[in-house]
Design a protein around this motif. Sequence first.
Motif, PDB file in Angstrom:
ATOM      1  N   THR A 209       0.830  -1.210   0.000  1.00 39.28           N
ATOM      2  CA  THR A 209       0.000   0.000   0.000  1.00 39.28           C
ATOM      3  C   THR A 209       0.863   1.257   0.000  1.00 39.28           C
ATOM      4  OG1 THR A 209      -1.754  -1.181   1.174  1.00 39.28           O
ATOM      5  CG2 THR A 209      -1.852   1.225   1.214  1.00 39.28           C
ATOM      6  N   CYS A 210       1.920   1.228   0.778  1.00 36.91           N
ATOM      7  CA  CYS A 210       2.862   2.348   0.829  1.00 36.91           C
ATOM      8  C   CYS A 210       3.431   2.617  -0.561  1.00 36.91           C
ATOM      9  CB  CYS A 210       3.982   2.005   1.817  1.00 36.91           C
ATOM     10  SG  CYS A 210       5.268   3.244   1.953  1.00 36.91           S
ATOM     11  N   HIS A 211       3.799   1.571  -1.252  1.00 36.95           N
ATOM     12  CA  HIS A 211       4.343   1.694  -2.611  1.00 36.95           C
ATOM     13  C   HIS A 211       3.278   2.214  -3.581  1.00 36.95           C
ATOM     14  CE1 HIS A 211       6.296   0.752  -6.393  1.00 36.95           C
ATOM     15  NE2 HIS A 211       5.259  -0.014  -6.705  1.00 36.95           N
ATOM     16  N   GLU A 212       2.093   1.621  -3.533  1.00 34.60           N
ATOM     17  CA  GLU A 212       1.023   2.001  -4.467  1.00 34.60           C
ATOM     18  C   GLU A 212       0.593   3.460  -4.282  1.00 34.60           C
ATOM     19  OE1 GLU A 212      -1.079  -2.388  -4.998  1.00 34.60           O
ATOM     20  OE2 GLU A 212      -1.926  -0.965  -3.567  1.00 34.60           O
ATOM     21  N   GLN A 213       0.554   3.920  -3.043  1.00 38.28           N
ATOM     22  CA  GLN A 213       0.103   5.277  -2.768  1.00 38.28           C
ATOM     23  C   GLN A 213       1.264   6.282  -2.679  1.00 38.28           C
ATOM     24  OE1 GLN A 213      -2.510   5.393   0.634  1.00 38.28           O
ATOM     25  NE2 GLN A 213      -3.773   3.731  -0.139  1.00 38.28           N
ATOM     26  N   ASN A 214       2.489   5.764  -2.797  1.00 32.94           N
ATOM     27  CA  ASN A 214       3.683   6.610  -2.700  1.00 32.94           C
ATOM     28  C   ASN A 214       3.671   7.432  -1.410  1.00 32.94           C
ATOM     29  OD1 ASN A 214       6.180   7.490  -3.658  1.00 32.94           O
ATOM     30  ND2 ASN A 214       5.283   9.288  -4.647  1.00 32.94           N
ATOM     31  N   LYS A 215       3.373   6.753  -0.296  1.00 32.85           N
ATOM     32  CA  LYS A 215       3.290   7.418   1.010  1.00 32.85           C
ATOM     33  C   LYS A 215       4.116   6.639   2.023  1.00 32.85           C
ATOM     34  CE  LYS A 215      -1.018   9.830   0.571  1.00 32.85           C
ATOM     35  NZ  LYS A 215      -1.930  10.565   1.413  1.00 32.85           N
ATOM     36  N   THR A 216       5.313   7.120   2.257  1.00 34.61           N
ATOM     37  CA  THR A 216       6.181   6.456   3.235  1.00 34.61           C
ATOM     38  C   THR A 216       5.624   6.555   4.651  1.00 34.61           C
ATOM     39  OG1 THR A 216       7.526   8.452   3.385  1.00 34.61           O
ATOM     40  CG2 THR A 216       8.314   6.696   1.906  1.00 34.61           C
ATOM     41  N   ILE A 217       4.759   7.542   4.894  1.00 36.36           N
ATOM     42  CA  ILE A 217       4.194   7.714   6.225  1.00 36.36           C
ATOM     43  C   ILE A 217       3.408   6.475   6.667  1.00 36.36           C
ATOM     44  CG2 ILE A 217       2.088   8.890   5.465  1.00 36.36           C
ATOM     45  CD1 ILE A 217       2.353  10.650   8.013  1.00 36.36           C
ATOM     46  N   LEU A 218       2.846   5.745   5.722  1.00 35.23           N
ATOM     47  CA  LEU A 218       2.120   4.517   6.068  1.00 35.23           C
ATOM     48  C   LEU A 218       3.077   3.492   6.670  1.00 35.23           C
ATOM     49  CD1 LEU A 218      -0.097   4.181   2.862  1.00 35.23           C
ATOM     50  CD2 LEU A 218      -0.746   5.150   5.084  1.00 35.23           C
ATOM     51  N   LEU A 219       4.256   3.382   6.092  1.00 34.91           N
ATOM     52  CA  LEU A 219       5.244   2.429   6.591  1.00 34.91           C
ATOM     53  C   LEU A 219       5.865   2.916   7.895  1.00 34.91           C
ATOM     54  CD1 LEU A 219       6.792  -0.204   6.278  1.00 34.91           C
ATOM     55  CD2 LEU A 219       8.376   0.983   4.736  1.00 34.91           C
ATOM     56  N   THR A 220       6.152   4.200   8.000  1.00 35.52           N
ATOM     57  CA  THR A 220       6.754   4.698   9.240  1.00 35.52           C
ATOM     58  C   THR A 220       5.782   4.546  10.409  1.00 35.52           C
ATOM     59  OG1 THR A 220       6.099   7.005   8.798  1.00 35.52           O
ATOM     60  CG2 THR A 220       8.303   6.315   8.071  1.00 35.52           C
ATOM     61  N   THR A 221       4.519   4.820  10.170  1.00 35.16           N
ATOM     62  CA  THR A 221       3.507   4.646  11.221  1.00 35.16           C
ATOM     63  C   THR A 221       3.410   3.182  11.620  1.00 35.16           C
ATOM     64  OG1 THR A 221       2.257   6.558  10.431  1.00 35.16           O
ATOM     65  CG2 THR A 221       1.062   4.960  11.790  1.00 35.16           C
ATOM     66  N   TYR A 222       3.394   2.292  10.632  1.00 35.52           N
ATOM     67  CA  TYR A 222       3.344   0.856  10.909  1.00 35.52           C
ATOM     68  C   TYR A 222       4.545   0.414  11.749  1.00 35.52           C
ATOM     69  CZ  TYR A 222       4.033  -4.120  10.236  1.00 35.52           C
ATOM     70  OH  TYR A 222       4.287  -5.461  10.460  1.00 35.52           O
ATOM     71  N   LEU A 223       5.735   0.851  11.379  1.00 40.97           N
ATOM     72  CA  LEU A 223       6.937   0.432  12.112  1.00 40.97           C
ATOM     73  C   LEU A 223       6.925   0.951  13.547  1.00 40.97           C
ATOM     74  CD1 LEU A 223       9.679   0.832   9.347  1.00 40.97           C
ATOM     75  CD2 LEU A 223       8.636  -1.293  10.187  1.00 40.97           C
ATOM     76  N   PHE A 224       6.444   2.165  13.736  1.00 43.83           N
ATOM     77  CA  PHE A 224       6.340   2.700  15.092  1.00 43.83           C
ATOM     78  C   PHE A 224       5.351   1.874  15.908  1.00 43.83           C
ATOM     79  CE2 PHE A 224       4.432   5.937  18.051  1.00 43.83           C
ATOM     80  CZ  PHE A 224       5.501   5.964  18.933  1.00 43.83           C
ATOM     81  N   GLU A 225       4.219   1.536  15.313  1.00 40.16           N
ATOM     82  CA  GLU A 225       3.226   0.695  15.998  1.00 40.16           C
ATOM     83  C   GLU A 225       3.794  -0.698  16.274  1.00 40.16           C
ATOM     84  OE1 GLU A 225      -0.182   0.832  13.437  1.00 40.16           O
ATOM     85  OE2 GLU A 225      -0.680   2.889  14.017  1.00 40.16           O
TER      86      GLU A 225
END
Length: 180
Positions: free
Chosen positions: A112-128
């Motif tokens: 999803t991060c790749h498809e939407q070009n939004k690294t914030i999705l991955l950073t939020t996931y990693l923090f969680e």
Amino acid sequence: QATIITDYLEKYRGEWSDEEITSTAKIIANGAIKYGMVRVDNNRKIIFDMKEWLKLDGETGPYLQYVYARINSLCEKLSFDPKKVPNYELLVKDQEIALALKVSRFNDIALTCHEQNKTILLTTYLFELGKSFNSFYAECSIGKADTEVLKDARLALAKSAGLVMKKGLSLLGIEAPNRM
């Protein structure tokens, strides 16, 4: 980088080589900068604050690097054996299930991060993921588990969380040091 050595890594002088301290400091500093840049939504301004970005608590690169290093250290200390087949059915506590579910979502989040070009999705996931691991670790003893089989299952879950953390950081261009 000097702040990291002075404030944190200096305690390892004598135990670690000077080269390892310097190398780890560079990895942490680079992780702090990269994470600070990619954890902000694409449409917002980035406010550069190295002091905040270097913190070992909160949503920072060094915090996530520390979670990985902690898991790595735990697996080494408890002699994780990848050849053992863990019995995941023994993992029934809320924190165990929450961590297993969080780990299982990694591929979907990365896609999803790749498809939407939004690294914030991955950073939020990693923090969680980091918070979920810390909750699991605080509530579910691994080294002093009731049985060896439960210990192996918990250790395998921890190892999985560590591998996901390392891969997630790698996708962001951030190296995860083996120890901190």
